[in-house]
Design an enzyme around this catalytic site. Structure first.
Site, PDB file in Angstrom:
ATOM      1  N   THR A  98      42.498  36.437  42.033  1.00  0.00           N
ATOM      2  CA  THR A  98      41.067  36.137  42.078  1.00  0.00           C
ATOM      3  C   THR A  98      40.713  35.272  43.294  1.00  0.00           C
ATOM      4  O   THR A  98      41.579  34.823  44.032  1.00  0.00           O
ATOM      5  CB  THR A  98      40.630  35.462  40.749  1.00  0.00           C
ATOM      6  OG1 THR A  98      41.095  36.262  39.665  1.00  0.00           O
ATOM      7  CG2 THR A  98      39.138  35.285  40.651  1.00  0.00           C
TER       8      THR A  98
ATOM      9  N   THR B 250      37.004  39.038  41.579  1.00  0.00           N
ATOM     10  CA  THR B 250      38.393  39.386  41.290  1.00  0.00           C
ATOM     11  C   THR B 250      38.615  40.892  41.216  1.00  0.00           C
ATOM     12  O   THR B 250      37.679  41.663  40.990  1.00  0.00           O
ATOM     13  CB  THR B 250      38.820  38.759  39.941  1.00  0.00           C
ATOM     14  OG1 THR B 250      40.216  38.931  39.734  1.00  0.00           O
ATOM     15  CG2 THR B 250      38.056  39.362  38.779  1.00  0.00           C
TER      16      THR B 250
ATOM     17  N   GLU C 197      41.548  41.204  39.368  1.00  0.00           N
ATOM     18  CA  GLU C 197      42.449  40.730  38.306  1.00  0.00           C
ATOM     19  C   GLU C 197      43.809  40.364  38.884  1.00  0.00           C
ATOM     20  O   GLU C 197      43.910  39.409  39.612  1.00  0.00           O
ATOM     21  CB  GLU C 197      42.566  41.737  37.160  1.00  0.00           C
ATOM     22  CG  GLU C 197      42.750  41.071  35.799  1.00  0.00           C
ATOM     23  CD  GLU C 197      44.187  40.620  35.515  1.00  0.00           C
ATOM     24  OE1 GLU C 197      44.354  39.627  34.784  1.00  0.00           O
ATOM     25  OE2 GLU C 197      45.113  41.251  36.003  1.00  0.00           O
TER      26      GLU C 197
ATOM     27  N   ASP D 147      42.904  42.721  30.782  1.00  0.00           N
ATOM     28  CA  ASP D 147      42.420  41.445  30.262  1.00  0.00           C
ATOM     29  C   ASP D 147      42.034  41.551  28.790  1.00  0.00           C
ATOM     30  O   ASP D 147      41.775  40.538  28.143  1.00  0.00           O
ATOM     31  CB  ASP D 147      41.211  40.952  31.066  1.00  0.00           C
ATOM     32  CG  ASP D 147      41.619  40.175  32.306  1.00  0.00           C
ATOM     33  OD1 ASP D 147      42.831  39.941  32.486  1.00  0.00           O
ATOM     34  OD2 ASP D 147      40.739  39.814  33.102  1.00  0.00           O
TER      35      ASP D 147
ATOM     36  N   SER E 245      37.176  36.971  30.220  1.00  0.00           N
ATOM     37  CA  SER E 245      37.669  36.413  31.479  1.00  0.00           C
ATOM     38  C   SER E 245      37.792  34.902  31.355  1.00  0.00           C
ATOM     39  O   SER E 245      37.190  34.282  30.470  1.00  0.00           O
ATOM     40  CB  SER E 245      36.685  36.752  32.612  1.00  0.00           C
ATOM     41  OG  SER E 245      37.009  36.054  33.791  1.00  0.00           O
TER      42      SER E 245
ATOM     43  N   GLY F 151      43.001  31.819  39.601  1.00  0.00           N
ATOM     44  CA  GLY F 151      44.192  31.334  38.921  1.00  0.00           C
ATOM     45  C   GLY F 151      44.407  31.867  37.519  1.00  0.00           C
ATOM     46  O   GLY F 151      45.079  31.220  36.722  1.00  0.00           O
TER      47      GLY F 151
END
Length: 582
Positions: free
Chosen positions: A403, A421, A423, A443, A467, A488
C-alpha cells in the site's frame, strides 16, 4: 530533457530530506545500525505534498505550483505512484480518500474500494475438499482480483472539485512513462525478493526482468509505453476509457485466462461499480476530533478505539521510554483488534454497531480490563451497545504489508488524505496495459462461517472487503490540524495510532513521531522494530507477560500539520518518501 531535470530535482529533495532530525528528549529513537536515516521536518506556508516516492511528490507539487488544487494534485501524484511504485498502488487497485473542502468547511470521505465480482461464490477461496486455500495460492492469479476503483475515484472527485483540465494532470505522467524512470532501490529489492511469483506470467516477467531472467536492478531506466497509452486514453475519455471498451476487456481477459488460477471478474462488474461518498467516522480524543474512513475500512474505528482506551491512562507522564506506556498501547490494540475481527466489515452488507464501538462508556469499560505493568492473559471481543444483537464469529482474513499513503494541502486550504493500494506487494502479479492488477479479494475471510455463526468479513458478490487503511484528518476547534496515514497491511492501524499518541502525548513534532521505533500488538505477540533502541524494552515487556518478537516494521507514514498559518510535512525514514512545500 525536462523529465531528466525533474528526476534529478526529486532525487536531490530526497537526499536533503534524509538528514538527521533532533529527537524529543523522552523519545525512543531509531539507531543508525537499523539503516533508518531520520528525515527532517519540512515547513511551508502555501501548499505541501507528502508522498512515498520523490518523483510522485514532485509531480504533485508541480501541479500545485501551476495553480492546481489538492484534488488536481492527487490525480497526478496517484498516477505517478502507479508508475514508479507499482508494487504498492495504481489504477489496477483501489483507495480511500478523506477530504476537507475549504470552501464548504466540510469533511467527507470517498470509498474507492474494490468490489467482489457478481459471479463470486462463498467457495471462491476453497480447494476441491472445501478447505480454505493457502494465502499465496489464492493471491497469485486472477482469482483474487476485484473490480478496481482508483480511476473512478480520481475521475468522480475531479469532476466535482477539480480546477485544472483533466488531461493536463495526466500529461506529466505520460511523459515519464514514455521516457523512462530509474528503478529505485526499494522497487529493485522487492522485485528480487518476489522473483518467483513475478516470473509466473509472461507480461509481468517481461516488464520487471531482463532478457536473461535476472531482476532489473536499481538505477535501470524503465520505460512503460503501455501505461502511457492507457493514460492517454483516460486523459481523452475519462473514466469511461477504463471501465468500458478495450482496457476493461483486456483486464477481464487477463483475469479469466490467468494460467492455473483464473478469476470471475466480468464486464457487468465494471458497469455496476460506483464510488460511495460516506460520512467520516470521528472520535473525540484530548482536544481533537480524529476522523477517518468508516466501514468497509476498519481503520478509523480501530485507531479511534486504541486512542480512547489509552486515554484512560497517564501516558503523558510515563513517556515513551516507560515500558508501561507500550504495554497499555499494546493491550488497547489487542482489545480493539478483537472487536475489529468480530464486528467490522462492509456495512452495506453487514449490520455493524459503529456508534457502539466508539461509545465512551463502552470504551472506558474496555480500558478497565488493562492493568498497567501486567499484560492481558487473553483478549476477546466486547459487547458494544447497538440496536440488536447478532451472533458472529471472528474473522480469519490476512493482510500483508504493502500500500501507499499521501497527503496534500493546497493554497486554498483543501486537504487530501488518501491511502491507496493493490493489496499485497505487486498485487495478483497479473499485468495488463502497463499496470498491475490488485489481489484485494484475499482481504475477505476465506471461511464464511465458523462454529455455525457467520463471519462478518465473508465473501459476498458485490461486497467490498474489509480494509485496515486509515487515512486520517485530525480536527481541532472545527479546523483541520493534521493529515496522516500509512501503508502496512493491518499494522497500519498501530502505526497511525502510535504516531498520534507520540505527537499529542509526548510532545514530539510529527517528524519525530514518525521516526520513533514501532511496537505493535494486534493478535497477542508484541512486535518490536528490529535494530532500534526499542529493543531495550524487550526484557521488561516479557516480564509483564508478553511474547515478544523482534522484526522489521516497515511503515510508510506521511503527515502534514497545519498550525498557526504554517504547514509542517514529514515523511517516513523507512521508505523513499519526501515532503515538498512552498
Amino acid at each position: 530533457m525536462q523529465w531528466k531535470m525533474k528526476y534529478l530535482s526529486a532525487c536531490l529533495l530526497l537526499t536533503s530530506a534524509s538528514t538527521f532530525a533532533n529527537q524529543a528528549a523522552d523519545s525512543v529513537a531509531p539507531e543508525q545500525s537499523s539503516g533508518i536515516q531520520q528525515k527532517q521536518l519540512v515547513t511551508a506556508k502555501d501548499w505541501m505534498v507528502t508522498a512515498a516516492n520523490p518523483l510522485a511528490t514532485q509531480a504533485g507539487a508541480d501541479i500545485l505550483a501551476q495553480g492546481g488544487n489538492a484534488i488536481d494534485a492527487m490525480v497526478t501524484t496517484q498516477l505517478m505512484l502507479g508508475l514508479v511504485e507499482p508494487q504498492s498502488s495504481g489504477i489496477g487497485g483501489g483507495a480511500f480518500l478523506v477530504y476537507w473542502d475549504a470552501n464548504t468547511k466540510k469533511l467527507t470521505t470517498y470509498d474507492g474500494r474494490e468490489t467482489a465480482p457478481l459471479d463470486a461464490t462463498p467457495q471462491l477461496f476453497h480447494d476441491e475438499n472445501g478447505q480454505p486455500l493457502k494465502f499465496y495460492d489464492a493471491v497469485v492469479g486472477g482469482r483474487s482480483v476485484g473490480t478496481p476503483g482508483t480511476v473512478k475515484l480520481m475521475w468522480d472527485t475531479h469532476q466535482k472539485y477539480g480546477q485544472l483540465e483533466w488531461s493536463k494532470l495526466i500529461a506529466p505522467v505520460i511523459e515519464v512513462a514514455n521516457n523512462g524512470f530509474e528503478i529505485s532501490p526499494r522497487l529493485a529489492t522487492l522485485i528480487e525478493k518476489d522473483a518467483e511469483r513475478l516470473s509466473r506470467f509472461a507480461t509481468t516477467k517481461a516488464y520487471f526482468f531482463n532478457s536473461d531472467g535476472s531482476p532489473k536492478a536499481a538505477g535501470t531506466l524503465l520505460k512503460n509505453p503501455q501505461y502511457a497509452a492507457t493514460l492517454d486514453a483516460i486523459a481523452k475519455q475519462g473514466a469511461t476509457a477504463f471501465y468500458q471498451g478495450p482496457i476493461a476487456a483486456s483486464i477481464i481477459e487477463t483475469v479469466q485466462k490467468a494460467a492455473g488460477n483464473p478469476g470471475v471478474l466480468a464486464q457487468k462488474d465494471f458497469d455496476a461499480y460506483s464510488i460511495k461518498q460516506r460520512e467520516p467516522v470521528c472520535l473525540a480524543y484530548q482536544s481533537y476530533d480524529v476522523c477517518g474512513m468508516g466501514p468497509p475500512s476498519s481503520g478509523a474505528l480501530t485507531v479511534g478505539q486504541i486512542l480512547a482506551i489509552t486515554e484512560q491512562f497517564d501516558l503523558k507522564a510515563w513517556g515513551a521510554k516507560d515500558a508501561k506506556s507500550w504495554q497499555v498501547i499494546a493491550d488497547a490494540s489487542r482489545l480493539a483488534f478483537a472487536d475489529r475481527g468480530m464486528f467490522m466489515a462492509d456495512e452495506d452488507f453487514v449490520p455493524m454497531p459503529t456508534q457502539g464501538l466508539l461509545d465512551p462508556e463502552y470504551l472506558k469499560q474496555r480500558a478497565k480490563l488493562i492493568k498497567p505493568g501486567q499484560a492481558l492473559d487473553s483478549v476477546s471481543s466486547g459487547n458494544p451497545p447497538w440496536s440488536y444483537a447478532q451472533r458472529q464469529s471472528l474473522d480469519e482474513s490476512i493482510e500483508l504489508p504493502s500500500t501507499s499513503h499521501f497527503n496534500i494541502v493546497d493554497k486554498q486550504g483543501n486537504i487530501v488524505s488518501i491511502t491507496t493500494t493493490i493489496e499485497n506487494a505487486f498485487g495478483s502479479r497479473l499485468m495488463t496495459n502497463g499496470f498491475l492488477l490488485n489481489n484485494e479479494l484475499t482481504d475477505f475471510s476465506f471461511r464464511t462461517h465458523k462454529d455455525g455463526k457467520p463471519i462478518a468479513n465473508r465473501l459476498e458478490p458485490g461486497k467490498r472487503p474489509r480494509s485496515s487503511m486509515a487515512p486520517t484528518i485530525i480536527m481541532q476547534d472545527d479546523k483541520p490540524y493534521m493529515a496522516i496515514g500509512s501503508p502496512g497491511g493491518s499494522r497500519i492501524i498501530g502505526y497511525v495510532a502510535q504516531a498520534i499518541i507520540a505527537h499529542t502525548q509526548w510532545g514530539m513534532d510529527i517528524q519525530q513521531a514518525i521516526n520513533q521505533p514501532h511496537l505493535l500488538n494486534r493478535f497477542g505477540t508484541l512486535d518490536i522494530e528490529q535494530g532500534t533502541s526499542a529493543e531495550s524494552l524487550k526484557a521488561e515487556l516479557e516480564q509483564m507477560g508478553f511474547e515478544v518478537n523482534i522484526r522489521d516494521l516497515n511503515s510508510g507514514l506521511h503527515a502534514i500539520l497545519l498550525q498557526r498559518g504554517q504547514l509542517q510535512g514529514a515523511a517516513d525514514p523507512r521508505r523513499e518518501g519526501t515532503a515538498v512545500g512552498k
